[in-house]
Design a protein around this motif. Structure first.
Motif, short mmCIF file in Angstrom:
data_model
loop_
_atom_site.label_atom_id
_atom_site.label_comp_id
_atom_site.label_asym_id
_atom_site.label_seq_id
_atom_site.Cartn_x
_atom_site.Cartn_y
_atom_site.Cartn_z
N ILE A 158 0.88 -1.32 0.02
CA ILE A 158 -0.05 -0.11 -0.10
C ILE A 158 0.96 1.24 -0.08
CG2 ILE A 158 -1.76 -1.20 1.26
CD1 ILE A 158 -1.28 0.46 3.79
N ARG A 159 2.10 1.23 0.49
CA ARG A 159 2.99 2.35 0.40
C ARG A 159 3.36 2.49 -1.00
NH1 ARG A 159 7.91 3.54 -0.85
NH2 ARG A 159 8.33 1.44 -1.33
N TYR A 172 -4.29 7.72 3.34
CA TYR A 172 -4.12 6.45 4.55
C TYR A 172 -4.76 7.05 5.85
CZ TYR A 172 -0.26 5.26 1.36
OH TYR A 172 0.27 4.74 0.47
N ILE A 173 -5.63 6.17 6.48
CA ILE A 173 -6.25 6.52 8.19
C ILE A 173 -5.44 5.29 8.72
CG2 ILE A 173 -8.34 6.29 9.22
CD1 ILE A 173 -9.72 7.08 6.29
N HIS A 174 -5.31 6.16 9.71
CA HIS A 174 -4.59 5.06 11.01
C HIS A 174 -5.58 5.20 12.19
CE1 HIS A 174 -1.53 2.68 12.73
NE2 HIS A 174 -0.99 3.52 13.82
N VAL A 196 2.39 5.60 15.34
CA VAL A 196 2.36 6.48 14.03
C VAL A 196 4.00 6.55 13.65
CG1 VAL A 196 1.98 8.85 13.03
CG2 VAL A 196 0.28 7.94 14.41
N LYS A 197 4.74 6.60 14.40
CA LYS A 197 6.33 6.61 14.27
C LYS A 197 6.48 5.30 13.62
CE LYS A 197 10.84 6.74 16.66
NZ LYS A 197 11.26 6.75 18.01
N ILE A 204 4.91 5.00 5.37
CA ILE A 204 3.66 5.52 5.13
C ILE A 204 3.22 6.66 6.33
CG2 ILE A 204 1.21 4.87 5.44
CD1 ILE A 204 2.21 2.25 4.65
N ARG A 205 2.91 7.80 5.85
CA ARG A 205 2.47 8.99 6.66
C ARG A 205 1.06 9.18 6.49
NH1 ARG A 205 0.87 14.15 5.74
NH2 ARG A 205 1.49 15.80 7.54
#
Length: 530
Positions: A158-159, A172-174, A196-197, A204-205
């Protein structure tokens, strides 16, 4: 060209990524967009078909016979769209495909590697769903959490997607946990920061962070998360506990999640039409009556094992203004401790399943419902248990049973006509939607108001027609058959308020805004008799 939204999870599993995907899908569909959904599961199993429900919850079945993750049930219920077996991809499927190609020499002697072969296969499957569905937006959920070793190829795939489809076509949703520490009486953001880190370390951001919490996530906390995770403050979306999962889309709408997504994907569409969904939630909040339904099974220690059944009962309750209390009854407890567990129930359901464990308890539940005139709904194995019970105690066929559980004197449930005998987990099943002719003057016809319906199956064994006459003489009515008349799809009992058994599993087609008619009629009978 389709737009792609990838939803990942962090900190812990079971945060509600599936509900997040389903809710966002509902919001986007309410704006006139065509939406499809895909679940990527990193486990090595081919699909959940042979996995214990105690490990993975129910096996959801699609129209085309896919045995899929239970999250596909959430997707279908929220976006009211039939998905396919291609909407659930596992690592096992990917490696099976790649190794099959390698054995055929299709890689021309080249070295087969995770990159590019595995990642290319993942991307191709995502793009195939987009092509097949023709959807404007494809929502893709990656199972597990960021940092799981088995999930790394999916994250890498997905990256790469953002580079290949473009920044305004990929988002992108985290989903992360904001835990509440009771001793400190505060919510903590550090787990989200670390998650997130970890995600950013693999390239991926996240564009949006959905914060799962049991307490309100304040504006100050959202600002802190935005600062430390380097995203827009408005893109930090709270997802606090609510009474019903069907409230989540409205909560997301209040936080402008769909607007943020549309802006980032450069999609210009009309306003959301959430009138029907708001009416649904209002009806849920206004339930005035209460009923107690017993679900008798062998996996009740994990209610997700019967998730679609539970939701279908709630959907039917919404129609009648009834708050449905589910009482989970272990079938083996009935065998050991007797009928006491069934007392006080307004209705009884025996859902589908496999294997002999707990079967005698399920048969006992069917007998109790028949003798005490309690509305009964037997689904797949639940229908088979009802037939066995009737054969034993009314038709006086001592030793009546099913060939699934071993040899018996009267196999009223047997192998499918014209098919070889099958044993073990690998045996062929009827999977997916099959037509059924509904008989006139039946309870089922009152429910369907149609002579031909299509319902989803997941079973191996059928009612043995050699015993049909004796069962009919004992009070059984055939209410549904296959088009060729060879397979009995629905049975009912005469002289009973509502006693129905289906060989298929109707719960897979029930939606909160379109409840399944058999569940609606079952609930009506429960309210009429309790």
């Amino acid at each position: 060209m389709s737009k792609f939204i990838f939803v990942t999870g962090g900190v812990v599993s079971s945060l509600g990524k599936g509900i997040t995907v389903a809710s966002l899908g509902r919001l986007l569909k309410s704006r006139g967009l065509k939406v499809s959904v895909l679940k990527l599961d990193p486990y090595l199993n081919m699909d959940p078909g042979n996995m214990s429900p105690l490990q993975h919850g129910e096996v959801f079945v699609t129209e085309d016979g896919g045995q899929c993750d239970l999250d596909l049930g959430h997707y279908e219920r929220f976006i009211d769209t039939n998905l396919t077996k291609k909407s659930n991809v596992s690592t096992g499927q990917i490696y099976w495909s790649i190794l099959s190609q390698e054995r055929k020499g299709e890689f021309n002697g080249g070295t087969v590697q995770v990159i590019p072969h595995v990642t290319n296969d993942i991307k191709n499957r995502i793009l195939q769903v987009a092509e097949d569905s023709g959807a404007d937006v494809i929502l893709v959920e990656i199972g597990g959490t960021v940092g799981d070793i088995e999930g790394l190829p999916f994250f890498e795939a997905i990256r790469q997607m953002r580079t290949e489809v473009g920044g305004d076509s990929c988002l992108y949703i985290h989903v992360t946990l904001i835990p509440y520490i009771a001793a400190a009486q505060e919510l903590k953001t550090k787990p989200t920061q670390h998650s997130v880190k970890e995600l950013r370390s693999i390239g991926i951001r996240p564009d949006v962070i959905v914060c799962r919490s049991e307490k309100e996530v304040t504006a100050d906390l959202r600002a802190k998360i935005a600062l430390f995770c380097d995203i827009d403050e408005e893109a930090v979306i709270p997802n606090t506990d609510v009474d019903s999962i069907y409230e989540v889309p409205l909560c997301f709408a209040e936080s402008r999640l769909d607007e943020i997504v549309l802006e980032k994907l450069n999609l210009n569409v009309g306003p959301a039409d959430l009138g029907q969904w708001r009416d649904l939630v209002a009806s849920i909040k206004g339930l005035s009556r209460k009923v107690i339904i017993g679900i008798v099974g062998k996996y009740v220690t994990l209610p997700d094992s019967y998730l679609s059944v539970a939701e279908s009962l709630r959907h039917a309750g919404f129609v009648h203004g009834a708050d449905v209390e589910l009482r989970w009854i272990e079938a083996e407890d009935l065998e050991k401790e007797g009928r006491g567990h069934l007392e006080g129930l307004d209705g009884i359901i025996v859902p589908g399943g496999f294997g002999s464990r707990g079967v005698e308890g399920k048969i006992m539940a069917a007998q109790y419902a028949r003798e005490n005139k309690i509305p009964y709904f037997g689904i797949s194995l639940g229908m088979q248990c009802a037939v066995i019970e009737l054969a034993r105690h009314v038709a006086k066929l001592d030793g009546a049973g099913s060939v699934e559980f071993g040899s018996c004197e009267h196999p009223v449930i047997s192998f499918r006509p014209g098919h070889p005998e099958v044993t073990g987990l690998g045996g062929a099943m009827r999977l997916g939607a099959y037509p059924c002719h509904v008989q006139e003057d039946s309870l089922s016809m009152e429910a369907y108001q149609d002579t031909l319906v299509h319902e989803r199956h997941r079973h191996r064994y059928e009612l043995n027609r050699d015993y049909l006459n004796v069962l009919v003489n004992a009070g059984m009515r055939v209410a549904g058959v296959s088009p060729d008349g060879h397979l009995i799809e629905i049975i009912e009992l005469e002289n009973h308020p509502w006693f129905v058994g289906t060989m298929f599993q109707p719960e897979f087609k029930s939606r909160p805004t379109n409840p399944h008619p058999l569940f609606v009629r079952f609930m009506e009978a429960v309210l009429r008799t309790c």
